[in-house]
Each structure stands twice: as structure tokens, then as C-alpha cells.
Enzyme design. Structure first.
Site, mmCIF file in Angstrom:
data_model
loop_
_atom_site.group_PDB
_atom_site.id
_atom_site.type_symbol
_atom_site.label_atom_id
_atom_site.label_comp_id
_atom_site.label_asym_id
_atom_site.label_seq_id
_atom_site.Cartn_x
_atom_site.Cartn_y
_atom_site.Cartn_z
ATOM 1 N N CYS A 42 0.834 -1.204 0.000
ATOM 2 C CA CYS A 42 0.000 0.000 0.000
ATOM 3 C C CYS A 42 0.865 1.248 0.000
ATOM 4 O O CYS A 42 2.053 1.202 0.320
ATOM 5 C CB CYS A 42 -0.894 0.035 1.246
ATOM 6 N N CYS A 46 -2.831 4.956 2.782
ATOM 7 C CA CYS A 46 -3.934 4.027 2.543
ATOM 8 C C CYS A 46 -4.944 4.087 3.694
ATOM 9 O O CYS A 46 -4.560 4.044 4.875
ATOM 10 C CB CYS A 46 -3.408 2.598 2.401
ATOM 11 N N CYS A 73 -2.402 -2.939 -3.591
ATOM 12 C CA CYS A 73 -3.699 -2.745 -2.938
ATOM 13 C C CYS A 73 -4.674 -2.128 -3.935
ATOM 14 O O CYS A 73 -4.359 -1.115 -4.580
ATOM 15 C CB CYS A 73 -3.531 -1.832 -1.728
ATOM 16 N N CYS A 76 -6.063 1.622 -2.358
ATOM 17 C CA CYS A 76 -5.280 2.874 -2.399
ATOM 18 C C CYS A 76 -4.459 3.039 -3.678
ATOM 19 O O CYS A 76 -3.918 4.114 -3.926
ATOM 20 C CB CYS A 76 -4.376 2.977 -1.175
#
Length: 354
Positions: A42, A46, A73, A76
């Protein structure tokens, strides 16, 4: 946090975790956070729930994370953050290289974004819009040109303005004095001063009619005259004494705001390069009791690579405590430099932390 830290530019693991834990947007693009239990990486901001620290690894970028077996991810989109950061950096280069003003549409197209989306990205990263950044850059060039050129008109065109009207609308107010006075080193500008006692030593407080222009420990009016050789310098009046009392409060009671004595809205009359002013604005945004590294400060000012320049901007800061350069430390936690003495810097930090 683990030992598998493979960053191109190593970062303090504690600082990285703190940025991730705080969902610090200014850290996006500087590194990615890989979660061993989910095998997902991430960006620092995030919004997802934070994992346990021992399950987190800090990696240089998405490529390093993917090579280690992690996937991006979907919430994000960390790879977009790196792209956004690169686009803002490229836009800054384009603005600085341009001889004529670039419209938002042209600038956004050059870096591959829709105009309104890129406006938000740029403003979030640097704290000002592309147009405001360009105006600040031209104003900084104008200030330098006024010191070099033989006339105000020559300085206006040398700084990149199409004509006098644009200069007087946008740059002149930033100089804190009329262009002709700036050209002659402040001739005709009135500066009042007082020296006030503090528990950290005597403090010189000086101001023009626009606001504070110099705040310095252990500095005398004679030194003020050397800095502003063509200004009319006199002892300040009661109004300046009231302003100085608000500055003293930053030394004695940092972080304490009282009705009618707010410190964050102190009037200022200082100028620097566009980057120096961005650094000074970033310094004023650091809350009392918190610190940043020089690298974090450079990133907040819009150029993460300009760590040394950020340090130089701190050294050029004309307003002790008002522009709180004492809140910046080295990456290893050391105090770094301070124009008014490292012992004062440490004392100010300790007071703010309570």
C-alpha cells in the site's frame, strides 16, 4: 518492522512507520508498505485498517514489492501515487523551464493528466496551485533581478513578466516594499525594532508596516542596520511592543493560544526564493511538539530531493520561532544546525513537547 528494507534512499524505519500510522499523504510515493500476512503493498496514506507493526516491511517502490511477491492494494492504488509524485516533479521542472506562463490545460497534458485532477494533485503535494507556484517563482526572480538590473522595467521583463501590469499585480506585494525601494536595498522603508528579554536570551524583534521582517536571538540594532543598510531604522512603538509580546509567547509558552493573541496569524514581511518560501510555509505547518526530518521538510516543500536546499532554507530563515526551523532534525534524530545555537533549539523542542 523487520529487516527487509530495500529502499533506494533509506528512510528511518520509525519515521516510515509513523508516516504510515498517521496516513501521511506527503509520504506517498516515497516508499510502499508491504503487509506480510496479506501479501499486499500500500501507499502510506492508505485508508485501510493498520496491521501489526511486526507484519510490515518498508520497500522502495511498487517494483520492489512485486519482485518480493506482493500485489498492489486495490483500495489505495499505490503505483498511482508514485506516478502522481513523478508528474508533479516534472510539472515543477516545466514551470521553471518555461519562458512564458503555461496554462493548466497545457501543463496537465504535458504530464498526462486531466486538468482538474492534476490541479488537485499539485496543490496537495506543494500546498499551492500550479499558477500560484509559477507566480511565486516569477516573484522570486523579480526580487533577484531588481538587485541586478539597471532599472525596474528591465527587471520586470528579465523575471519573465509580459509587462508591468502583471508584475505590479502579482510580484510587488510579495516584495514587502515598492519595486524601486527593493532595487535600492529598502531605501525609504521604515523598520521599527525592540529588544525583549526571554528565558533563552535577548530577542530582537523588527517589523515594517506590513509585518515582522526580523526575529533573532542575541542580535543588536546595529546588526539589523547592516542587514537593511538603506532602510530608516528606529526604536519601535507600543504597537510593535504588543507584536513582540506575541513572539515572546512562542518562546515561553509554545502552543498556547489565547483569544486576541493568536500566534499563527502574526503578520510577516519576508521574501525568499519560491523554494525558500515553500519551506518556510511547511515549517509553520508543523504543530508545536512535533518534529520533521530535513528529508520530510523537503518533501513537504515539494521537492524531496532538495534535502540540502531545505537545510539551507532553514539557515536563511529570518524569523526565529515564528518560522519554527527548530522543529527540524536530522534523519538519525540528531539536532542538526540552528542559527541561534543548538542548545536553544533543543530547549525549544523540549518546551513544546511539554
Amino acid at each position: 518492522m523487520g529487516q527487509d528494507v530495500r529502499m533506494k534512499h533509506p528512510i528511518d524505519p520509525d519515521a516510515a512507520w509513523a508516516a504510515f500510522d498517521a496516513r501521511d499523504r506527503t509520504a506517498d510515493g516515497r516508499f510502499v508498505v508491504a503487509v506480510r500476512t496479506t501479501r499486499i503493498y500500500c501507499k502510506p496514506s492508505c485508508p485501510a485498517r493498520r496491521p501489526r507493526r511486526e507484519n510490515v516491511a518498508i520497500l522502495a517502490d511498487g517494483a520492489a514489492a512485486r519482485a518480493a511477491g506482493y500485489r498492489a492494494c486495490l483500495r489505495c492504488r499505490p503505483d498511482d501515487a508514485a506516478r502522481d509524485t513523478a508528474a508533479v516533479a516534472r510539472a515543477v521542472e516545466l514551470i521553471e523551464e518555461a519562458t512564458d506562463a503555461l496554462s493548466l490545460a497545457v501543463l496537465a497534458a504535458r504530464v498526462g493528466y486531466a486538468p482538474h485532477h492534476f490541479q488537485r494533485l499539485f496543490t496537495r503535494a506543494l500546498g499551492v496551485s500550479p499558477a500560484a507556484y509559477a507566480r511565486g517563482l516569477r516573484a522570486g526572480r523579480a526580487a533577484a533581478a531588481l538587485e541586478r538590473e539597471g532599472s525596474v522595467t528591465e527587471a520586470i521583463y528579465e523575471a519573465g513578466y509580459a509587462g508591468p501590469s502583471g508584475f505590479y499585480t502579482n510580484a510587488a506585494p510579495r516584495l514587502g516594499m515598492t519595486p524601486s525601494r527593493a532595487r535600492t536595498g529598502g531605501a525609504g522603508t521604515a523598520i521599527g525594532w525592540v529588544v525583549v528579554g526571554t528565558s533563552l536570551g535577548p530577542l530582537l524583534v523588527a517589523a515594517t508596516e506590513r509585518g515582522l521582517c526580523r526575529v533573532a536571538f542575541e542580535e543588536t540594532p546595529d546588526e539589523l542596520a547592516r542587514r537593511f543598510p538603506h532602510a530608516a531604522i528606529t526604536r519601535g512603538d507600543e504597537e510593535l511592543s504588543d507584536l513582540a509580546a506575541r513572539v515572546v509567547a512562542l518562546v515561553e509558552q509554545p502552543g498556547v493560544e489565547r483569544p486576541g493573541h493568536m500566534t499563527g496569524d502574526l503578520p510577516l514581511d519576508v521574501r525568499g526564493t519560491a523554494f525558500q518560501e515553500a519551506v518556510w510555509a511547511a515549517l509553520r505547518a508543523i504543530p508545536p511538539g512535533e518534529t520533521r526530518t530535513y528529508a520530510e521538510l523537503a518533501a513537504a516543500a515539494g521537492n524531496r530531493q532538495a534535502v540540502r536546499a531545505a537545510g539551507s532554507a532553514c539557515g536563511a530563515n529570518p524569523l526565529a520561532v515564528v518560522v519554527p526551523c527548530h522543529r527540524v532534525l536530522r534523519t538519525d534524530g540528531g539536532p542538526g544546525g540552528y542559527a541561534w545555537g543548538v542548545e536553544r533549539k533543543q530547549a525549544l523542542i523540549e518546551r513544546e513537547r511539554g
